[in-house]
Write an enzyme that holds these catalytic residues in place. Structure first.
Site, PDB file in Angstrom:
ATOM      1  N   ARG A 195      33.348 -38.659 -64.938  1.00 24.76           N
ATOM      2  CA  ARG A 195      34.134 -38.928 -63.771  1.00 24.76           C
ATOM      3  C   ARG A 195      34.900 -40.566 -64.103  1.00 24.76           C
ATOM      4  NH1 ARG A 195      30.302 -37.683 -58.524  1.00 24.76           N
ATOM      5  NH2 ARG A 195      29.777 -35.216 -59.707  1.00 24.76           N
ATOM      6  N   ARG A 219      27.314 -46.557 -61.078  1.00 24.22           N
ATOM      7  CA  ARG A 219      28.811 -46.205 -61.136  1.00 24.22           C
ATOM      8  C   ARG A 219      28.968 -46.200 -62.950  1.00 24.22           C
ATOM      9  NH1 ARG A 219      31.932 -44.812 -57.029  1.00 24.22           N
ATOM     10  NH2 ARG A 219      30.801 -46.155 -55.214  1.00 24.22           N
ATOM     11  N   GLU A 229      22.969 -43.312 -52.310  1.00 25.10           N
ATOM     12  CA  GLU A 229      22.917 -41.770 -52.611  1.00 25.10           C
ATOM     13  C   GLU A 229      22.857 -41.193 -53.708  1.00 25.10           C
ATOM     14  OE1 GLU A 229      26.831 -40.058 -51.811  1.00 25.10           O
ATOM     15  OE2 GLU A 229      26.304 -37.962 -53.698  1.00 25.10           O
ATOM     16  N   SER A 268      23.086 -35.008 -52.595  1.00 24.29           N
ATOM     17  CA  SER A 268      24.241 -34.354 -52.012  1.00 24.29           C
ATOM     18  C   SER A 268      24.479 -32.905 -51.925  1.00 24.29           C
ATOM     19  CB  SER A 268      25.829 -35.371 -52.575  1.00 24.29           C
ATOM     20  OG  SER A 268      26.442 -34.435 -51.988  1.00 24.29           O
ATOM     21  N   ARG A 285      21.062 -41.102 -62.568  1.00 16.56           N
ATOM     22  CA  ARG A 285      20.686 -41.944 -61.421  1.00 16.56           C
ATOM     23  C   ARG A 285      19.953 -42.565 -60.484  1.00 16.56           C
ATOM     24  NH1 ARG A 285      25.211 -42.940 -56.295  1.00 16.56           N
ATOM     25  NH2 ARG A 285      27.031 -43.383 -57.473  1.00 16.56           N
TER      26      ARG A 285
END
Length: 419
Positions: free
Chosen positions: A256, A271, A343, A346, A383
């Site tokens: 990403r 991140r 988070e 998801s 993560r």
RNA sequence: GGAGGGCUCGCCUAGUGGCCGAUGGCGCCGGUCUUGAAAACCGGUGAGGCGUUACGCGUCUCCGUGGGUUCGAAUCCCACGCCCUCCGCCA
């Protein structure tokens, strides 16, 4: 893409969905207009085309003067057909554009509003009381598990090395996820992380997410941000037998760009530009999608229980769903150094929205092709190391290993700092 | 990087301008035969849009994609894409 027939029957349903998302209802009305326009233009084309075909057959049978006369007429008609065809093609394209602009219908019960308007469904586990908690990077550096300095030296900011127990922890976590998935009947899969434009486009990541995506220009390939892309496109343009859902657990590295998040969560591995993930993906019949969604959530919670981390489940508000989801449920793990939930999973129910775009269908009882439903959900990612390290830390900088992960770390129950 | 071959309705395949929305086989579905099954035989069997209506009919589109030629294109021409094989190069 939404169901056009449903739209014609009940446009107000879609306008209401837009209001819930906090978005304009205009795209709905644009789509209705484009749909009507296309139908009328298409009918005109079909009429002249039918005439052309029947005259063409007469030409083939005739000869002499009769043939000459017919040819004169068909010649004129050919020009009309061409004009009508061009108009029909344009109307088709306009319809497709308008169609792509309308997000999925929001499921009943999803909270209205934006990012902060989620509803907490439940909190699970006790929040540990840790005095002056170290954050995951400090712990990870102590264990020689995470090295962001050398990550930056080699690849730039938001890159890292996982070394020693850090590498083992990630491999163990992801293997545990795959094992659990297999136990529950999912097909373990290792998926391409480079995909063609069609796959990226079909899953909708070239829309509002376009700036998030790495592109290899020389080869016209994209680096996936999740194996969802490859798994969703896996069955594109196919007609499946979905008497039972088809479930996959895809392992891939994810990339990403994190454009537009400069300065946000820059420390550690929260991140990052590259991470590994095991992602669940289901193809099922639309009527089963709601149950399937809860099943994926249950899988996530089972994993979170295994790593012994406190978390909460939130029902994401309509405005924060993304265009393909009708409902999104996130699990957020407790991060002691930040004194808040972050988070870690998801799961989205995309109903038929994504499958319509990718043309994934199944045969119903009557043998007719119908659009399938698709769902996705996170089973484990890099993560997760953050809450695992932080929640299990001890004052001396050592970290307890959750029982389920111990076999992957040579049976160790504690990881000791090396400096 | 170089050379060649290919792309047709689940799979394989026929089809060089109108009789082709498309042949045949396999598979699948139904039937006959059989105590049952297999075999054999008979019949059926692509997808999508629109209209009509009630599950049938009409019509259009789809032979890798996009253009072109033609009254008419799976078929002729052009461009592109993808797959495969061989050679070279590199892991």
């Amino acid at each position: 893409m939404i169901d056009l027939r449903l739209l014609r029957e009940d446009p107000e349903l879609f306008r209401a969905g837009q209001r819930l998302r906090g978005e304009s209802t205009e795209v709905v009305d644009d789509l209705l207009r484009a749909d009507e326009e296309r139908r009328s233009v298409t009918q005109r084309f079909e009429a002249v085309r039918a005439e052309q075909k029947s005259l063409g057959k007469q030409v083939a049978k005739s000869s002499g003067d009769e043939r000459a006369a017919l040819l004169a007429r068909t010649k004129e008609l050919a020009a009309e057909v061409k004009t009508a065809e061009t108009a029909a093609t344009e109307a088709d394209q306009a319809l497709r554009r308008a169609h792509l602009a309308v997000p999925n219908l929001v499921q009943d019960g999803v909270p209205a509003g934006g990012e902060d308007d989620f509803v907490v469904l439940r909190e699970v586990g006790d929040i540990p009381s840790i005095e002056n908690p170290k954050d995951h990077l400090e712990l990870g550096e102590g264990l020689r598990a995470i090295d962001t300095e050398r990550g930056a030296k080699v690849s730039g900011s938001r890159f890292y090395f996982l070394t020693g127990v850090g590498a083992l922890l990630q491999l163990g976590l992801l293997q545990m996820a795959v094992q659990q998935a297999v136990e529950h009947g999912f097909t373990p899969s290792i998926t391409p992380s480079l995909v063609r434009p069609e796959a990226m486009e079909g899953t909708g990541f070239l829309g509002s997410h376009a700036s998030e995506v790495y592109r290899l220009e020389a080869d016209d390939l994209f680096l996936v941000g999740t194996s969802e892309v490859a798994l969703a496109a896996y069955h594109s343009n196919e007609i499946l037998d979905l008497t039972t859902p088809e479930r996959f657990a895809g392992w891939s590295t994810c990339y990403r760009r994190e454009a537009g998040s400069h300065g946000k969560d820059v420390r550690g591995i929260l991140r990052v530009h590259q991470f590994d993930k095991v992602e669940m993906f289901s193809f099922c019949r639309p009527e089963e999608a709601t149950d399937e969604h809860l099943r994926l959530l249950a899988m996530e919670e089972e994993m979170l229980a295994k790593v012994e981390v406190p978390y909460r489940v939130i029902d994401v508000a309509a405005g924060d769903l993304g265009s393909s989801a009708s409902r999104k449920l996130d699990c957020e793990a407790w991060v002691p150094s930040q004194q808040r939930y972050r988070e870690v999973t998801s799961t989205s129910n995309c109903t038929t929205f994504q499958a319509r775009r990718l043309n994934v269908r199944y045969r119903d009882e009557d043998g007719r092709p119908q659009t399938a439903a698709t769902l996705n959900g996170t089973l484990a990612t890099t993560r997760w190391l953050i809450p695992i390290l932080e929640n299990h830390q001890q004052p001396d900088g050592s970290v307890r290993v959750p029982k389920a992960l111990q076999p992957f770390l040579g049976g160790r129950d504690v990881l000791e700092p090396t400096r």
